[in-house]
Scaffold this active site. Sequence first.
Site, PDB file in Angstrom:
ATOM      1  N   LYS A   1      13.941   9.717  -8.122  1.00 49.51           N
ATOM      2  CA  LYS A   1      14.187   8.998  -6.870  1.00 49.51           C
ATOM      3  C   LYS A   1      14.060   7.480  -7.070  1.00 49.51           C
ATOM      4  O   LYS A   1      14.916   6.719  -6.655  1.00 49.51           O
ATOM      5  CB  LYS A   1      13.179   9.444  -5.800  1.00 49.51           C
ATOM      6  CG  LYS A   1      13.201   8.579  -4.549  1.00 49.51           C
ATOM      7  CD  LYS A   1      12.184   8.998  -3.521  1.00 49.51           C
ATOM      8  CE  LYS A   1      10.868   8.271  -3.603  1.00 49.51           C
ATOM      9  NZ  LYS A   1      10.879   6.864  -3.190  1.00 49.51           N
ATOM     10  N   ASN A   2      12.983   7.078  -7.714  1.00 49.65           N
ATOM     11  CA  ASN A   2      12.732   5.638  -7.818  1.00 49.65           C
ATOM     12  C   ASN A   2      13.662   4.946  -8.810  1.00 49.65           C
ATOM     13  O   ASN A   2      13.698   3.717  -8.868  1.00 49.65           O
ATOM     14  CB  ASN A   2      11.273   5.372  -8.202  1.00 49.65           C
ATOM     15  CG  ASN A   2      10.343   5.659  -7.037  1.00 49.65           C
ATOM     16  OD1 ASN A   2      10.797   5.923  -5.922  1.00 49.65           O
ATOM     17  ND2 ASN A   2       9.041   5.633  -7.300  1.00 49.65           N
TER      18      ASN A   2
ATOM     19  N   CYS B   1       6.871   4.269   3.537  1.00 45.57           N
ATOM     20  CA  CYS B   1       5.532   4.834   3.729  1.00 45.57           C
ATOM     21  C   CYS B   1       4.539   3.716   4.068  1.00 45.57           C
ATOM     22  O   CYS B   1       4.599   2.620   3.498  1.00 45.57           O
ATOM     23  CB  CYS B   1       5.060   5.528   2.453  1.00 45.57           C
ATOM     24  SG  CYS B   1       5.898   7.069   2.102  1.00 45.57           S
TER      25      CYS B   1
ATOM     26  N   ARG C   1       2.591  -4.027   1.842  1.00 47.51           N
ATOM     27  CA  ARG C   1       3.869  -4.056   1.145  1.00 47.51           C
ATOM     28  C   ARG C   1       4.733  -5.269   1.509  1.00 47.51           C
ATOM     29  O   ARG C   1       5.831  -5.136   2.049  1.00 47.51           O
ATOM     30  CB  ARG C   1       4.632  -2.745   1.381  1.00 47.51           C
ATOM     31  CG  ARG C   1       3.794  -1.531   1.029  1.00 47.51           C
ATOM     32  CD  ARG C   1       4.567  -0.249   1.095  1.00 47.51           C
ATOM     33  NE  ARG C   1       5.223   0.057  -0.163  1.00 47.51           N
ATOM     34  CZ  ARG C   1       5.919   1.169  -0.390  1.00 47.51           C
ATOM     35  NH1 ARG C   1       6.083   2.040   0.564  1.00 47.51           N
ATOM     36  NH2 ARG C   1       6.469   1.399  -1.552  1.00 47.51           N
ATOM     37  N   PRO C   2       4.245  -6.453   1.196  1.00 46.79           N
ATOM     38  CA  PRO C   2       5.041  -7.648   1.484  1.00 46.79           C
ATOM     39  C   PRO C   2       6.241  -7.774   0.535  1.00 46.79           C
ATOM     40  O   PRO C   2       6.372  -6.982  -0.414  1.00 46.79           O
ATOM     41  CB  PRO C   2       4.050  -8.784   1.257  1.00 46.79           C
ATOM     42  CG  PRO C   2       3.028  -8.242   0.334  1.00 46.79           C
ATOM     43  CD  PRO C   2       2.973  -6.760   0.535  1.00 46.79           C
ATOM     44  N   ILE C   3       7.088  -8.771   0.778  1.00 52.12           N
ATOM     45  CA  ILE C   3       8.270  -8.979  -0.069  1.00 52.12           C
ATOM     46  C   ILE C   3       8.281 -10.390  -0.651  1.00 52.12           C
ATOM     47  O   ILE C   3       9.305 -10.879  -1.101  1.00 52.12           O
ATOM     48  CB  ILE C   3       9.565  -8.747   0.747  1.00 52.12           C
ATOM     49  CG1 ILE C   3       9.453  -9.451   2.102  1.00 52.12           C
ATOM     50  CG2 ILE C   3       9.874  -7.273   0.911  1.00 52.12           C
ATOM     51  CD1 ILE C   3      10.766  -9.691   2.764  1.00 52.12           C
ATOM     52  N   ASP C   4       7.087 -11.035  -0.618  1.00 52.88           N
ATOM     53  CA  ASP C   4       7.019 -12.429  -1.055  1.00 52.88           C
ATOM     54  C   ASP C   4       7.495 -12.621  -2.502  1.00 52.88           C
ATOM     55  O   ASP C   4       8.098 -13.642  -2.826  1.00 52.88           O
ATOM     56  CB  ASP C   4       5.582 -12.962  -0.889  1.00 52.88           C
ATOM     57  CG  ASP C   4       4.553 -12.095  -1.596  1.00 52.88           C
ATOM     58  OD1 ASP C   4       4.620 -10.856  -1.455  1.00 52.88           O
ATOM     59  OD2 ASP C   4       3.703 -12.646  -2.313  1.00 52.88           O
ATOM     60  N   LEU C   5       7.239 -11.628  -3.366  1.00 51.95           N
ATOM     61  CA  LEU C   5       7.608 -11.813  -4.776  1.00 51.95           C
ATOM     62  C   LEU C   5       9.119 -11.694  -4.978  1.00 51.95           C
ATOM     63  O   LEU C   5       9.693 -12.383  -5.830  1.00 51.95           O
ATOM     64  CB  LEU C   5       6.862 -10.800  -5.657  1.00 51.95           C
ATOM     65  CG  LEU C   5       5.332 -10.943  -5.599  1.00 51.95           C
ATOM     66  CD1 LEU C   5       4.642  -9.800  -6.326  1.00 51.95           C
ATOM     67  CD2 LEU C   5       4.903 -12.294  -6.198  1.00 51.95           C
TER      68      LEU C   5
ATOM     69  N   ASP D   1       1.556   6.788  -7.572  1.00 52.66           N
ATOM     70  CA  ASP D   1       2.242   7.882  -6.875  1.00 52.66           C
ATOM     71  C   ASP D   1       1.660   9.257  -7.212  1.00 52.66           C
ATOM     72  O   ASP D   1       1.955  10.237  -6.535  1.00 52.66           O
ATOM     73  CB  ASP D   1       3.746   7.872  -7.206  1.00 52.66           C
ATOM     74  CG  ASP D   1       4.476   6.740  -6.496  1.00 52.66           C
ATOM     75  OD1 ASP D   1       3.872   6.091  -5.633  1.00 52.66           O
ATOM     76  OD2 ASP D   1       5.659   6.510  -6.808  1.00 52.66           O
TER      77      ASP D   1
ATOM     78  N   VAL E   1      -3.296  -0.421  -6.766  1.00 50.20           N
ATOM     79  CA  VAL E   1      -1.919  -0.902  -6.530  1.00 50.20           C
ATOM     80  C   VAL E   1      -1.632  -1.103  -5.041  1.00 50.20           C
ATOM     81  O   VAL E   1      -1.062  -2.117  -4.642  1.00 50.20           O
ATOM     82  CB  VAL E   1      -0.891   0.061  -7.174  1.00 50.20           C
ATOM     83  CG1 VAL E   1       0.539  -0.429  -6.917  1.00 50.20           C
ATOM     84  CG2 VAL E   1      -1.145   0.195  -8.668  1.00 50.20           C
TER      85      VAL E   1
ATOM     86  N   ARG F   1      11.814  13.280   1.845  1.00 51.96           N
ATOM     87  CA  ARG F   1      12.396  12.003   1.423  1.00 51.96           C
ATOM     88  C   ARG F   1      12.486  11.936  -0.098  1.00 51.96           C
ATOM     89  O   ARG F   1      13.372  11.262  -0.626  1.00 51.96           O
ATOM     90  CB  ARG F   1      11.491  10.834   1.860  1.00 51.96           C
ATOM     91  CG  ARG F   1      11.652  10.413   3.296  1.00 51.96           C
ATOM     92  CD  ARG F   1      10.841   9.160   3.541  1.00 51.96           C
ATOM     93  NE  ARG F   1      11.006   8.237   2.435  1.00 51.96           N
ATOM     94  CZ  ARG F   1      10.065   7.415   1.973  1.00 51.96           C
ATOM     95  NH1 ARG F   1       8.883   7.376   2.539  1.00 51.96           N
ATOM     96  NH2 ARG F   1      10.300   6.610   0.958  1.00 51.96           N
TER      97      ARG F   1
END
Length: 421
Positions: free
Chosen positions: A22-23, A117, A122-126, A308, A330, A400
């Site tokens: 999936k990933n 999830c 879970r930011p998106i700054d990077l 995971d 993580v 999912r």
Amino acid sequence: MAKLLVQKSGPLNGIVDISGAKNAVLPLMAAALLPEETCTIDDVPALQDVRVMEDILTSLGAKVEQKEPHVLEISVPGELANVADYELVKRMRASFLVMGPLLARTGSAKVHMPGGCTIGARPIDLHLKGFRALGAEIIMRDYSVEARAPRGGLVGASVYLDFPSVGATENIMMAAVLASGTTTIENAAEEPEIVDLANFLNKMGARVKGAGTDTVKIEGVRHLHGAYHTVIPDRIETGTFMLAAAITRGEVLIRNVVPDHIKPISAKLRECGVIVEVADEGMYVVADRKELTATDIKTLPYPGFPTDIQSPFMAFLATVKGPSTVIETVFENRFMHVAELNRMGADIKVSGDRALVKGGARLEGAQVIATDLRGGAAVVLAGLAAEGTTEVSEIYHIERGYENFVEKFRGLGANILRIND
Ligand code: UD1
């Protein structure tokens, strides 16, 4: 709402075939927006997340065709739209991965803040740090992010990731492949899915080097062509079935596995007394020979122990002799499954980023929920070892990310049934 009914089963026995990851497939699908020609992706798992990504690509103007059960053909026949639909994006965090390819191909992209999830902030700054380094202007408005490349297009640059984020590494790689000059991502994620993406991009004519190490170098090219690629096996699904064998004290042959990708899981299971043996035909996991004992785990970016697999492993640790400590480094909110496992008779105490598992629990069936994708797998595993019936609701989380979940478990002798309430 659909539910799973799980009854004490075991020892599980037989053969299970692992699906494409999936990933890995989600970034590969996003990357198929980059070339002007058709891409073919093979061993695509039939998953809800894949359907969502198909819908996002289609809404952007791509043509996604299912050629055979596990083969997708993706092409972009006309102009690509540069705004990703909110209703789709909020359903899955990985939808944010279209931002890099859109920015590279169309010069701008507008994507709503992603969902997924709720295992952490879970930011998106990077991701954005990378796009900015390549010269993009970032405009944040309400819940959307817009990125605009400079007039002459993105320009290669050095980006240091403060944390080796998988998604940020992928998004920046995809943005950089068509940029002018060379991009260097330092402290890049090293996950096998990054290597799979780099291989796919290189088949399209990109020049990506160093994927799988902490420094990825991307030399921009002007044009990419179509490519054919087979997705790597799902190491998290592999780990889940290894733990299914372990928790039921069974013996399972797992096929379509890359043993190198699951080294930390194999090592930890061996520490508990489980036999993990690699053979030509696949990997044998044998847990019926002696009493299994505890071990400690600490999640880390690859090649460390995968976050995971933390929750499925914790379900197993609840059943072995002796206490263990599980440290999650993580994500900051990845112990939601603990309350569910405790409801089934486990004795697990959470304090900050660590969980103390007492071990030796006699699990009892209960009504529990799949708190998130892998937390859902954890309660199902616990249900296989618990007396009586475990009723798992909110199983859309599980669906999912696991292909033919029930069928694969039943194939090993598990007593598990999907019902519609
Ligand atoms: C991917 C996987 C997910 C896995 C995770 C870690 C996919 C589709 N999902 O998620 O199954 O659990 O890797 O192995 O591949 N972070 C930031 N800023 C950012 C991005 C991330 O601070 O811009 C933080 C996150 O909040 C988290 C950590 O970095 O604490 C790891 O996240 P990341 O590696 O980005 O995970 P995902 O790519 O979302």
